[in-house]
Write a protein that holds these residues in place. Structure first.
Motif, PDB file in Angstrom:
ATOM      1  N   ASN A   1       0.843  -1.195   0.000  1.00  0.00           N
ATOM      2  CA  ASN A   1       0.000   0.000   0.000  1.00  0.00           C
ATOM      3  C   ASN A   1       0.881   1.248   0.000  1.00  0.00           C
ATOM      4  OD1 ASN A   1       0.060  -1.128   3.062  1.00  0.00           O
ATOM      5  ND2 ASN A   1       0.199   1.121   3.071  1.00  0.00           N
ATOM      6  N   VAL A   2       0.258   2.381  -0.235  1.00  0.00           N
ATOM      7  CA  VAL A   2       0.962   3.664  -0.190  1.00  0.00           C
ATOM      8  C   VAL A   2       1.238   4.008   1.268  1.00  0.00           C
ATOM      9  CG1 VAL A   2       0.716   6.138  -0.607  1.00  0.00           C
ATOM     10  CG2 VAL A   2       0.014   4.496  -2.361  1.00  0.00           C
ATOM     11  N   THR A   3       2.472   4.436   1.573  1.00  0.00           N
ATOM     12  CA  THR A   3       2.846   4.775   2.948  1.00  0.00           C
ATOM     13  C   THR A   3       3.227   6.246   3.116  1.00  0.00           C
ATOM     14  OG1 THR A   3       5.085   3.998   2.433  1.00  0.00           O
ATOM     15  CG2 THR A   3       3.607   2.462   3.573  1.00  0.00           C
ATOM     16  N   TRP A   4       3.531   6.910   2.022  1.00  0.00           N
ATOM     17  CA  TRP A   4       3.919   8.327   2.085  1.00  0.00           C
ATOM     18  C   TRP A   4       3.602   8.982   0.753  1.00  0.00           C
ATOM     19  CZ3 TRP A   4       7.311  11.072  -0.993  1.00  0.00           C
ATOM     20  CH2 TRP A   4       7.641  12.365  -0.560  1.00  0.00           C
ATOM     21  N   VAL A   5       3.231  10.265   0.800  1.00  0.00           N
ATOM     22  CA  VAL A   5       2.913  11.006  -0.413  1.00  0.00           C
ATOM     23  C   VAL A   5       3.498  12.415  -0.309  1.00  0.00           C
ATOM     24  CG1 VAL A   5       1.015  12.127  -1.647  1.00  0.00           C
ATOM     25  CG2 VAL A   5       0.813   9.741  -1.031  1.00  0.00           C
ATOM     26  N   GLY A   6       4.138  12.858  -1.395  1.00  0.00           N
ATOM     27  CA  GLY A   6       4.533  14.249  -1.523  1.00  0.00           C
ATOM     28  C   GLY A   6       3.508  14.958  -2.407  1.00  0.00           C
TER      29      GLY A   6
ATOM     30  N   LYS B   1       5.155   0.657  -0.143  1.00  0.00           N
ATOM     31  CA  LYS B   1       5.858  -0.454   0.507  1.00  0.00           C
ATOM     32  C   LYS B   1       5.142  -1.752   0.172  1.00  0.00           C
ATOM     33  CE  LYS B   1       8.136   1.732   4.464  1.00  0.00           C
ATOM     34  NZ  LYS B   1       9.483   1.413   3.986  1.00  0.00           N
ATOM     35  N   MET B   2       5.951  -2.764  -0.124  1.00  0.00           N
ATOM     36  CA  MET B   2       5.399  -4.063  -0.483  1.00  0.00           C
ATOM     37  C   MET B   2       6.093  -5.161   0.304  1.00  0.00           C
ATOM     38  SD  MET B   2       5.290  -3.371  -4.577  1.00  0.00           S
ATOM     39  CE  MET B   2       6.851  -2.492  -4.464  1.00  0.00           C
TER      40      MET B   2
ATOM     41  N   GLU C   1       0.853   6.454  10.860  1.00  0.00           N
ATOM     42  CA  GLU C   1       1.611   7.649  11.224  1.00  0.00           C
ATOM     43  C   GLU C   1       3.107   7.354  11.187  1.00  0.00           C
ATOM     44  OE1 GLU C   1       1.055  10.699  11.875  1.00  0.00           O
ATOM     45  OE2 GLU C   1      -1.086  10.958  12.317  1.00  0.00           O
ATOM     46  N   GLU C   2       3.491   6.208  11.733  1.00  0.00           N
ATOM     47  CA  GLU C   2       4.900   5.811  11.745  1.00  0.00           C
ATOM     48  C   GLU C   2       5.423   5.623  10.320  1.00  0.00           C
ATOM     49  OE1 GLU C   2       7.776   2.208  13.462  1.00  0.00           O
ATOM     50  OE2 GLU C   2       5.606   2.193  13.845  1.00  0.00           O
ATOM     51  N   ASP C   3       4.619   4.965   9.468  1.00  0.00           N
ATOM     52  CA  ASP C   3       5.020   4.761   8.071  1.00  0.00           C
ATOM     53  C   ASP C   3       5.230   6.099   7.362  1.00  0.00           C
ATOM     54  OD1 ASP C   3       4.989   2.029   8.298  1.00  0.00           O
ATOM     55  OD2 ASP C   3       2.972   1.780   7.467  1.00  0.00           O
ATOM     56  N   PHE C   4       4.326   7.046   7.622  1.00  0.00           N
ATOM     57  CA  PHE C   4       4.433   8.349   6.962  1.00  0.00           C
ATOM     58  C   PHE C   4       5.680   9.082   7.436  1.00  0.00           C
ATOM     59  CE2 PHE C   4       3.580  12.740   5.896  1.00  0.00           C
ATOM     60  CZ  PHE C   4       2.918  12.657   4.684  1.00  0.00           C
TER      61      PHE C   4
END
Length: 446
Positions: A186-191, A198-199, A243-246
């Motif tokens: 899934n998506v973990t961070w976005v700019g 992350k997979m 939150e941690e992933d981001f």
């Protein structure tokens, strides 16, 4: 001429042979079925075949409106230019998404579908890791499209492409060729225009899934013609883990920027690195002549220039991605296989992959290009071999070379390997760069 008694005995003997053969075949079939069944995951046995790895690229074609036919595909890509009007003018115009929106699970049924094994099988009776790299690249794109997908639109106006592979960490060396594999991510961070995905890959064996690898890809969104950046949906964390992933995504971005600033292509080596290079140089001087022009290879060492393997690929339409360029997964597979062959020849035995680090996609590779690959063992330590693969395209008309990708692989072998020794200043920089990547990998393994 045989009499009736002999004919009867012959028929009985034949029947016994047939019964024994049938019993033997049944036992073998039962054994094969039992072995195969052990590698079948329950979610595959129950018929959960909605999204297989083999269907991912078809799903991507549907999202962007691409065609499997070469001539139709070119026309479809031309028509995508009209989708520019559907692009958001700013990120605040786009709906906020969560990690759950992009969560994707796909299956590679190596244990459930014997016909697919041939594509993934290597001569060591294991799985071709280059094929896994292809699957990860396609899955990362699909995950990012799941994050940005607007159900009201028939086709996505975004062109999402791989910017870099931040890290792939192996958690298990053995990948079984006859056991089902599951990919999740899934998506973990976005700019504003970039997305981190992350997979995780796991394999079903002995009645349970066990982790095989973790991968982090960074993708970028472009306009329909893949010419300029485009905005992507913002990401909202809905729990402590997200939150941690981001936050880790922010740290990864900062780390990459710092590493770029400290690149040996931009700044001089550190004081410790300069001391190391000078020590390597002094170890190669001939004590008898005490001349800079006379160089001697130290014991159990190999000159870096003798630790290279090169290759060439003609980029055919068959290897194109959904945007009419060469598929990034194909480039990764070819680079990995060349790097693996280099490590195998250098170490004298079959190497196992430890990590893939910092794969940078600098330029897209056009169909019809001559792709030149150069693999270099740039650092060794104990049982470890650090390999750098550089790829560039050659324009046969202008004779110009343009770098497209740089790949970094860390391998481990079963015996201690020779040291690689640089001769020139340029090779010394490759040596230091390899050591930096190796040290970073080992810190991640600790």
């Amino acid at each position: 001429m045989p009499n009736a008694k002999q004919l009867i005995q012959s028929a009985v003997d034949g029947l016994l042979v047939a019964v024994r053969s049938a019993a033997s075949l049944s036992r073998r079939a039962l054994c094969i079925s039992s072995t195969s069944h052990q590698g079948r995951a329950p979610d595959m046995n129950d018929g959960n075949r909605d999204l297989l790895v083999s269907n991912v690229r078809n799903r991507l074609r549907e999202i962007v409106g691409a065609s499997t036919n070469w001539s139709d595909h070119q026309q479809a890509m031309t028509e995508r230019a009209s989708l520019s009007s559907q692009l958001a003018k700013g990120q605040d115009e786009m709906p906020v998404r969560t990690a759950k929106d992009s969560y994707t699970e796909v299956h590679l049924p190596l244990g459930s579908d014997p016909t697919i094994r041939e594509k993934y099988l290597n001569f060591h009776n294991s799985v071709r890791f280059g094929r896994i790299l292809e699957d990860l690249d396609s899955l990362a794109v699909l995950i990012c499209y799941s994050h940005t997908w607007n159900k009201e639109l028939k086709r996505s106006p975004l062109s999402i492409v791989t910017a870099l592979v931040d890290k792939i960490d192996m958690r298990k060396n053995i990948i079984y060729p006859d056991c089902d594999i599951k990919f999740t991510g899934n998506v973990t961070w976005v700019g504003k225009t970039s997305i981190e995905a992350k997979m995780h890959m796991s394999q079903y064996h002995n009645g349970a899934y066990s982790p095989v690898l973790d991968a982090t890809f960074v993708m970028v969104a472009r306009d329909p013609e893949n010419k300029r950046a485009a905005f992507v949906n913002p990401l909202k964390a809905t729990g402590p883990k997200e939150e941690e992933d981001f936050q880790n995504g922010e740290l990864n971005k900062t780390r990459r920027m710092e590493l770029s600033k400290a690149s040996l292509l931009k700044v001089a080596p550190t004081a410790d690195e300069r001391t190391l290079v000078h020590s390597l140089f002094l170890n190669t001087l001939d004590t008898k002549t005490v001349s800079f022009s006379s160089r001697v290879l130290p014991p159990n060492s190999v000159w870096m220039e003798n630790a290279k393997v090169k290759g060439l690929e003609i980029c055919h339409p068959q290897e194109r991605n959904i945007f009419n360029r060469i598929f990034g997964g194909f480039l990764m597979r070819k680079a990995y296989e060349l790097g693996w062959a280099n490590a195998c020849a250098f170490g004298g035995c079959r190497p196992s992959l430890v990590a893939v680090d910092d794969i940078l996609f600098q330029k897209p590779v056009e169909i019809g290009s001559l792709l030149m690959l150069s693999s270099q063992v740039c650092y060794t330590e104990g049982w470890y071999i650090q390999v750098r693969v550089h790829t560039e395209v050659l324009d046969p008309l202008t004779r110009q070379h343009n770098t497209t990708n740089v790949f970094h692989f860390t391998f481990r072998v079963d015996n201690e390997v020779p040291a690689v020794v640089p001769r020139s200043y340029g090779e010394s920089m490759l040596y230091l760069d390899g050591k930096r990547h190796f040290d970073e990998t080992m810190r991640g393994q600790a």
